[in-house]
Design a protein around this motif. Structure first.
Motif, PDB file in Angstrom:
ATOM      1  N   GLN A 242      -2.006  -5.849  -2.997  1.00  0.00           N
ATOM      2  CA  GLN A 242      -3.251  -5.498  -3.779  1.00  0.00           C
ATOM      3  C   GLN A 242      -3.713  -4.029  -3.521  1.00  0.00           C
ATOM      4  OE1 GLN A 242      -4.499  -7.138  -6.446  1.00  0.00           O
ATOM      5  NE2 GLN A 242      -6.012  -5.630  -6.867  1.00  0.00           N
TER       6      GLN A 242
ATOM      7  N   GLU B 105      -3.908  -0.975  -6.174  1.00  0.00           N
ATOM      8  CA  GLU B 105      -4.800  -0.121  -6.573  1.00  0.00           C
ATOM      9  C   GLU B 105      -4.905   1.433  -6.151  1.00  0.00           C
ATOM     10  OE1 GLU B 105      -8.354  -1.929  -4.845  1.00  0.00           O
ATOM     11  OE2 GLU B 105      -7.723  -3.831  -5.637  1.00  0.00           O
TER      12      GLU B 105
ATOM     13  N   GLY C 106      -2.705   2.863  -8.923  1.00  0.00           N
ATOM     14  CA  GLY C 106      -3.499   2.934 -10.127  1.00  0.00           C
ATOM     15  C   GLY C 106      -4.316   4.255 -10.177  1.00  0.00           C
TER      16      GLY C 106
ATOM     17  N   LEU D  39     -10.957   3.506  -0.887  1.00  0.00           N
ATOM     18  CA  LEU D  39      -9.796   2.487  -0.779  1.00  0.00           C
ATOM     19  C   LEU D  39      -9.512   2.240   0.807  1.00  0.00           C
ATOM     20  CD1 LEU D  39      -7.952   2.620  -4.194  1.00  0.00           C
ATOM     21  CD2 LEU D  39      -9.516   0.721  -3.413  1.00  0.00           C
TER      22      LEU D  39
END
Length: 200
Positions: free
Chosen positions: A161, A165, A168, A196
């Protein structure tokens, strides 16, 4: 002319064709590449251009390979000196954002643009783009695994995940830089990556 010189000159001509094709494709896309346009740009015959690659697809694949190598040298290779884990990933994404932002004759990230161009077109070119992006994703996940092992990130971190991200953010940055011409995009992207990669 010696055989050695002939081989060297052939390689130099091939490199010159690829460089010109990379510049054209960065603006017009890989499908926009035409042998005629390249021949005109390079003041060569069409046969002289295509003879180095065998086909338009062969030329596209050679351009993709050159773009992939350029990305490797411009992004992960420059992060090698950083400590494995979050520091190395931060450096790598920072280099990627710089690469998108700096006009080196090939605006934006070529591989990101090629992915958008070929994502719905099955075939060898799409497969080559996918291989390059899969290699990058594997790199990101490996560094995230290291960060978890080193307790820079929680043990419960969903690496798949988080890699999704992070990538992204890079895709959004490329679009904001190239399409929207947003001067704040690099700063926003770096801020998002840092957020992040900070352990909660």
């Amino acid at each position: 002319m010696s055989p050695r010189k002939s081989v060297a000159e052939t390689a130099a001509t091939r490199d010159r064709i690829i460089e010109s094709a990379l510049t054209l494709a960065s603006v017009e896309g890989l499908e926009g590449l035409t042998i005629g346009r390249l021949a005109t740009e390079l003041e060569m015959s069409k046969a002289g251009v295509i003879g180095h690659f065998g086909s338009k697809e062969g030329l596209q694949l050679a351009v993709l390979d050159a773009a992939t190598e350029r990305f490797r040298l411009r992004v992960p290779a420059r992060a090698v000196g950083a400590r494995p884990g979050t520091e190395r990933l931060t450096r790598a994404f920072d280099e990627w954002i710089d690469y998108m932002s700096q006009d080196e004759g090939h605006g934006g990230c070529f591989l990101t643009s090629a992915a958008g161009e070929f994502d719905g077109r099955p075939g060898t070119v799409r497969d080559r783009v996918l291989d390059a992006l899969d290699a990058w994703s594997a790199y990101v996940k490996a560094e995230l695994d290291t960060a978890v092992e080193n307790r820079e990130l929680p043990e419960r971190t969903d690496v798949e995940q988080l890699a999704f991200e992070l990538n992204g953010v890079a895709l959004a940055a490329n679009q904001s830089i190239q399409l929207h011409r947003d001067p704040q995009a690099p700063t926003r992207a770096r801020r998002a990556v840092a957020r992040l990669l900070i352990a909660p």
